[in-house]
Design an enzyme around this catalytic site. Structure first.
Site, PDB file in Angstrom:
ATOM      1  CG  HIS A  61     -64.969   4.326  15.139  1.00  0.00           C
ATOM      2  ND1 HIS A  61     -64.775   5.324  14.206  1.00  0.00           N
ATOM      3  CD2 HIS A  61     -63.765   3.728  15.309  1.00  0.00           C
ATOM      4  CE1 HIS A  61     -63.509   5.315  13.827  1.00  0.00           C
ATOM      5  NE2 HIS A  61     -62.872   4.365  14.483  1.00  0.00           N
ATOM      6  CG  HIS A  63     -61.084   2.698  17.164  1.00  0.00           C
ATOM      7  ND1 HIS A  63     -61.137   2.132  15.921  1.00  0.00           N
ATOM      8  CD2 HIS A  63     -61.311   1.691  18.045  1.00  0.00           C
ATOM      9  CE1 HIS A  63     -61.375   0.829  16.025  1.00  0.00           C
ATOM     10  NE2 HIS A  63     -61.493   0.544  17.310  1.00  0.00           N
ATOM     11  CG  ASP A  65     -57.970   7.187  15.335  1.00  0.00           C
ATOM     12  OD1 ASP A  65     -58.638   6.385  15.998  1.00  0.00           O
ATOM     13  OD2 ASP A  65     -57.847   7.119  14.097  1.00  0.00           O
ATOM     14  CG  HIS A  66     -62.119   8.412  14.935  1.00  0.00           C
ATOM     15  ND1 HIS A  66     -62.529   8.803  13.682  1.00  0.00           N
ATOM     16  CD2 HIS A  66     -61.150   7.486  14.740  1.00  0.00           C
ATOM     17  CE1 HIS A  66     -61.848   8.118  12.761  1.00  0.00           C
ATOM     18  NE2 HIS A  66     -61.003   7.318  13.392  1.00  0.00           N
ATOM     19  CG  HIS A 270     -58.663   7.399   9.007  1.00  0.00           C
ATOM     20  ND1 HIS A 270     -57.966   6.218   9.068  1.00  0.00           N
ATOM     21  CD2 HIS A 270     -59.040   7.677  10.274  1.00  0.00           C
ATOM     22  CE1 HIS A 270     -57.947   5.792  10.330  1.00  0.00           C
ATOM     23  NE2 HIS A 270     -58.585   6.664  11.086  1.00  0.00           N
TER      24      HIS A 270
HETATM   25 ZN   LIG Z   1     -59.355   5.985  12.952  1.00  0.00          ZN
HETATM   26 ZN   LIG Z   2     -61.110   3.132  14.004  1.00  0.00          ZN
END
Ligand SMILES: [Zn+2]
Ligand SMILES: [Zn+2]
Length: 318
Positions: A61, A63, A65-66, A270
């Site tokens: 996805h 976001h 942080d990815h 995570h």
């Molecule tokens: Zn995340």
């Molecule tokens: Zn996320």
């Protein structure tokens, strides 16, 4: 057999010990980087995996942080030309953001160092090789178009050596061809078909990778009988409300999914800086036995019904 290497296991922001979300899934000569949080390229170097054949990236996805690590990776590739082409798979919303990051920020009109294909993901098979396939499935999380990925070997019919002995099939190319589903004629003139020496088909290894997720009831069937399940565990039970508010899972919920789906081995990632690793482990362990809270540079081989920890040959040793 699949191998998975955890490159970043922290939630939202990095910690001193944990980088942001990234893991490599390997099968034969194929490699898939799943998510690419900030700092992933350095983790790849430190793991010893290197950049060769790193031509497919699957994003769960959009976001930050990815995905932020994609910018650094592309910047480095601009100097080295390490690979011929790059395919980035993601849902539409994530892909828009990735497009802005790569073409708006990093390249700004410059020619990409290699062909970059942004591939919109929809539910279903997204990659197929001779021996395995990768499928995408929708995952509920904050924002649209979030996906998980299933890596699954094709079913195989096992070779039955006792049958081969009984039929007096000599060792050598005849057996190999039979294993590959080809009929053979033996030196003595007899014809042997694969059905005579192969058992009934057995399911191949199945590895399910779920990124961030806000619920599990819609994931049970897709995880059914998986040999390995990688899933987030951002919160603990004591903060279930916060977990649901931000569409994340608690360790207990993640472990509950493994139980309901009959998963063999559970890998939690995570991990939030708010908790001690041991507390995440203990909470999950009360629900599901075979759980590992992944750390950066943990690596595992996952085969049908078994899992082995492997050590990396990377620069992180010593
Ligand atoms: Zn995340
Ligand atoms: Zn996320």
């Amino acid at each position: 057999m699949f191998e998975i290497v955890f490159l970043g296991t922290s939630a939202s922001a990095p910690s001193a010990r944990r980088g942001l979300s990234a893991q490599m899934v390997l099968h034969d000569e194929y490699r898939f980087l799943v998510d690419c949080g900030e700092g992933t390229q350095r983790q790849i170097m430190q793991s010893g995996l290197g950049f060769k054949r790193l031509s497919r990236i699957l994003i769960t996805h959009g976001h930050l942080d990815h995905i932020l690590g994609l910018a650094g990776l592309l910047s480095t590739f601009s100097r080295w030309e390490a690979i011929d082409g790059l395919e980035i798979y993601a849902g539409r919303w994530a892909l828009e953001r990735i497009h802005d990051l790569l073409f708006g920020v990093v390249l700004r009109g410059a020619k990409p160092p290699m062909e970059i294909q942004l591939v919109p993901v929809q539910e279903g098979v997204i990659f197929r090789s001779e021996h395995f396939k990768v499928s995408a499935f929708p995952v509920y999380h904050r924002g649209p178009d979030c996906f998980g990925y299933v890596f699954e070997e094709e079913p195989r019919r096992p070779f039955l050596p006792e049958q081969a002995e009984a039929l007096e099939i000599p060792p050598g190319p005849w057996r190999r061809d039979l294993v590959n589903g080809l009929a053979v004629s033996l030196p003595d003139g007899r014809q042997i078909t694969p059905d005579q020496v192969l058992g009934p088909a057995r399911a191949g290894t199945k590895l399910v990778h779920i990124g961030d997720a806000g619920r599990v009831d819609d994931l049970v069937e897709i995880c059914r009988d998986a040999d390995g399940l990688v899933v987030e565990a951002t919160y603990l039970d004591e903060e279930t409300e916060m977990a649901s508010e931000f569409a994340h899972l608690t360790a207990r919920q993640a472990a509950g999914l493994a139980v309901k789906a009959g998963v063999k081995h559970l890998f939690l990632t995570h991990i939030s800086r708010r908790y001690r690793e041991r507390d995440v482990f203990n909470e999950a362990r009360t629900v599901f036995q075979d759980v590992i809270v992944a750390r950066d540079f943990d690596a595992f081989q996952i085969k049908r019904g078994e899992m082995v920890r492997v050590s990396l040959k990377g620069e992180n040793e010593g």
